[in-house]
Design an enzyme around this catalytic site. Structure first.
Site, PDB file in Angstrom:
ATOM      1  N   PRO A 153     -25.622 -94.371 -18.977  1.00 46.98           N
ATOM      2  CA  PRO A 153     -25.455 -93.156 -19.773  1.00 46.98           C
ATOM      3  C   PRO A 153     -25.980 -91.890 -19.102  1.00 46.98           C
ATOM      4  O   PRO A 153     -25.402 -90.817 -19.250  1.00 46.98           O
ATOM      5  CB  PRO A 153     -26.252 -93.462 -21.056  1.00 46.98           C
ATOM      6  CG  PRO A 153     -26.255 -94.949 -21.158  1.00 46.98           C
ATOM      7  CD  PRO A 153     -26.295 -95.445 -19.740  1.00 46.98           C
ATOM      8  N   SER A 157     -22.127 -89.843 -12.186  1.00 43.40           N
ATOM      9  CA  SER A 157     -21.780 -89.675 -10.784  1.00 43.40           C
ATOM     10  C   SER A 157     -22.956 -89.951  -9.854  1.00 43.40           C
ATOM     11  O   SER A 157     -22.763 -90.257  -8.682  1.00 43.40           O
ATOM     12  CB  SER A 157     -21.253 -88.252 -10.546  1.00 43.40           C
ATOM     13  OG  SER A 157     -20.073 -88.025 -11.296  1.00 43.40           O
ATOM     14  N   GLU A 286     -11.220 -99.459  -4.930  1.00 44.76           N
ATOM     15  CA  GLU A 286     -10.890 -98.961  -6.260  1.00 44.76           C
ATOM     16  C   GLU A 286     -10.110 -97.654  -6.176  1.00 44.76           C
ATOM     17  O   GLU A 286      -9.155 -97.434  -6.930  1.00 44.76           O
ATOM     18  CB  GLU A 286     -12.172 -98.767  -7.061  1.00 44.76           C
ATOM     19  CG  GLU A 286     -11.954 -98.448  -8.527  1.00 44.76           C
ATOM     20  CD  GLU A 286     -13.264 -98.281  -9.278  1.00 44.76           C
ATOM     21  OE1 GLU A 286     -13.252 -98.453 -10.513  1.00 44.76           O
ATOM     22  OE2 GLU A 286     -14.302 -97.968  -8.642  1.00 44.76           O
ATOM     23  N   GLN A 323      17.469 -74.131 -14.708  1.00 47.07           N
ATOM     24  CA  GLN A 323      16.702 -74.101 -13.473  1.00 47.07           C
ATOM     25  C   GLN A 323      15.225 -74.454 -13.682  1.00 47.07           C
ATOM     26  O   GLN A 323      14.606 -75.101 -12.831  1.00 47.07           O
ATOM     27  CB  GLN A 323      16.823 -72.732 -12.817  1.00 47.07           C
ATOM     28  CG  GLN A 323      16.370 -72.721 -11.362  1.00 47.07           C
ATOM     29  CD  GLN A 323      16.742 -71.444 -10.649  1.00 47.07           C
ATOM     30  OE1 GLN A 323      16.701 -70.366 -11.239  1.00 47.07           O
ATOM     31  NE2 GLN A 323      17.118 -71.540  -9.386  1.00 47.07           N
ATOM     32  N   GLN A 381       5.904 -81.530 -21.518  1.00 53.67           N
ATOM     33  CA  GLN A 381       6.493 -80.207 -21.721  1.00 53.67           C
ATOM     34  C   GLN A 381       8.019 -80.269 -21.657  1.00 53.67           C
ATOM     35  O   GLN A 381       8.712 -79.617 -22.451  1.00 53.67           O
ATOM     36  CB  GLN A 381       5.963 -79.237 -20.661  1.00 53.67           C
ATOM     37  CG  GLN A 381       6.252 -77.774 -20.970  1.00 53.67           C
ATOM     38  CD  GLN A 381       5.440 -77.253 -22.153  1.00 53.67           C
ATOM     39  OE1 GLN A 381       4.391 -77.807 -22.484  1.00 53.67           O
ATOM     40  NE2 GLN A 381       5.907 -76.202 -22.797  1.00 53.67           N
ATOM     41  N   GLY A 385       8.941 -80.933 -28.243  1.00 55.58           N
ATOM     42  CA  GLY A 385       8.322 -81.545 -29.426  1.00 55.58           C
ATOM     43  C   GLY A 385       8.369 -83.058 -29.373  1.00 55.58           C
ATOM     44  O   GLY A 385       7.434 -83.737 -29.816  1.00 55.58           O
ATOM     45  N   ALA A 408     -13.118 -94.328 -11.444  1.00 54.67           N
ATOM     46  CA  ALA A 408     -13.488 -94.592 -10.047  1.00 54.67           C
ATOM     47  C   ALA A 408     -14.225 -93.421  -9.405  1.00 54.67           C
ATOM     48  O   ALA A 408     -14.141 -93.200  -8.201  1.00 54.67           O
ATOM     49  CB  ALA A 408     -12.252 -94.945  -9.222  1.00 54.67           C
TER      50      ALA A 408
END
Length: 425
Positions: A153, A157, A286, A323, A381, A385, A408
């Site tokens: 916890p 990193s 990994e 486009q 996008q 919707g 990872a």
């Protein structure tokens, strides 16, 4: 230029058939947690013979090591210390399987990859012959599920420096205390590889600033625990933004007694260094795996978006004629080509005996995870919707893709590893 072989392409078509038959009909149950991932993984292994192939590979490796340790082997074949969980030489096959599964249900790949790619591999590279015989056969066939526990916890990193889980010697045994979090397979794992600091007494319980460096620099040992041990608690699965089909949880250790037979290598002075070194080699594998998973996400988004651009009409024409839609599709194709070439390069390098360094794997992970997340968000996008609705699948792909930027090792940490590699530090 590397390309998928005819065999790889045949496997890919077979895997796609398996996905359509076994995974897509169960996606809702997998996403809700109603169905755990492990039965489907075992079905996959059985249908493609992966379990038999892995079991045979491990047995051959163990036989070679037995002969070598007994002095009856000439030393001509095998090293006895492979790192592929019994699947050496099947790198392109596994890349095909991983990428295809990731496009359908990346949580399955996470559960599988941690169990074999991290769990079995760590035991393979660090364990004694007796430890390999004890745990590897069950893990590589997915008869047993493994977890790989390093994250805590308050460390994240700073996995080693901030590690607070510790063991202290008690006669010939060790006593383990602490807590691990964000552990893939943690809630259900049968076998758990756990990293812990060795508390040798000096300055361990002291107050003051001078105690911190001593604690940070302590030796890291690696142990193998099993479900049901006294003092071990495995939490229920967390609720997460994505990767819903991959159970993630916490582990709690309250005076867990561990014999020396559970210390990988059965010595504190492992010839390959302490637990930090085995973890770093696992990080490399990994992060290469993350790129393969990212490829699956990108290819599935690409496929769905091309099909949707042909089928969806606005103002009397297919949206693929616009486009701005074409721009999104083109960027997806560029990302697909780039990530696929990175995966191909890693396979070629491995086959040539020149595997990627940690810095190179970190660069691969950084780029591919960002590319997959960008592609998946563009897919949402493009669908408009509909893309925000679970029914159209790109919503799940976007949630799963985001995890690759954290999984990872966060992408910010990848930058540090890449820079250290360039600067020679």
């Amino acid at each position: 230029m590397y390309e998928w072989s005819e065999t790889d392409l045949m496997i890919r078509e077979a895997v796609r058939g398996f996905i359509d038959k076994e995974i897509r009909p169960n996606l809702d149950a997998l996403e809700s947690g109603e169905m755990p991932p492990y039965p489907i993984i075992r079905t996959l292994f059985a249908e493609f013979g992966i379990d038999t192939m892995a079991a045979d590979g491990v047995e051959k490796m163990l036989a070679t090591q037995r002969a070598r340790e007994s002095g009856t082997d000439s030393g001509g074949a095998g090293s006895g210390s492979g790192s592929g969980g019994g699947l050496e030489g099947q790198d392109s096959l596994m890349a095909v399987v991983i990428s295809e599964l990731s496009g359908a249900c990346m949580g399955l790949v996470s559960a599988l990859g941690v169990s074999i790619g991290l769990g079995a591999t760590t035991i393979m590279s660090r364990g004694t012959l007796a430890q390999k015989e004890r745990w590897l056969p069950g893990i590589v066939t997915m008869e047993k599920v493994a977890a790989w526990a390093i994250t805590e916890p308050d460390s994240g990193s700073d996995a080693f420096g901030g590690m607070r889980t510790y063991v202290r010697r008690d006669g010939d045994d060790y006593i383990l205390n602490g807590r691990k979090t964000f552990i893939t397979n943690g809630p259900h794992a049968d076998v758990l590889i756990v990293y812990a600091k060795l508390d040798e007494g000096a300055a361990a319980g002291a107050d003051g600033a001078d105690a911190v460096p001593a604690r940070r620099d302590r030796k890291v040992l690696t142990f193998v625990l099993e479900k049901g041990m006294d003092g071990l608690t495995q939490s229920a699965p967390f609720k997460k933004m994505g990767l819903h089909s991959s159970p993630t949880g916490e582990l709690f250790f309250d005076d867990v007694r561990l014999g020396r037979d559970r210390l990988l290598g059965e010595t504190e002075e492992h010839r390959g260094g302490d637990g930090r070194e085995s973890a770093k080699s696992s990080f490399t594998a990994e992060r290469i795996g993350v790129a393969t998973m990212a490829l699956g996400i990108i290819e599935e988004c690409h496929r769905l978006c091309v099909d949707y651009s042909r089928e969806r009409t606005l103002w009397g024409q297919e949206i693929g004629r616009f486009q701005l839609i074409q721009l999104k599709l083109a960027k997806m194709e560029v990302a697909r080509m780039n990530v696929r070439n990175m995966v191909f390069n890693s396979i070629e390098r491995a086959r040539a005996g020149k595997p990627l360094s940690l810095a190179e794997a970190s660069a691969m992970k950084l780029y591919s995870s960002e590319a997959a997340t960008d592609v998946a968000m563009d897919a949402v996008q493009l669908f408009g919707g509909n893309g925000y609705m679970a029914e159209y699948r790109v919503e799940q792909l976007a949630r799963d893709a985001k995890s690759l930027m954290i999984y990872a090792g966060s992408n910010e940490i990848q930058v540090t590893h890449i820079a250290k590699g360039l600067l020679g530090r």
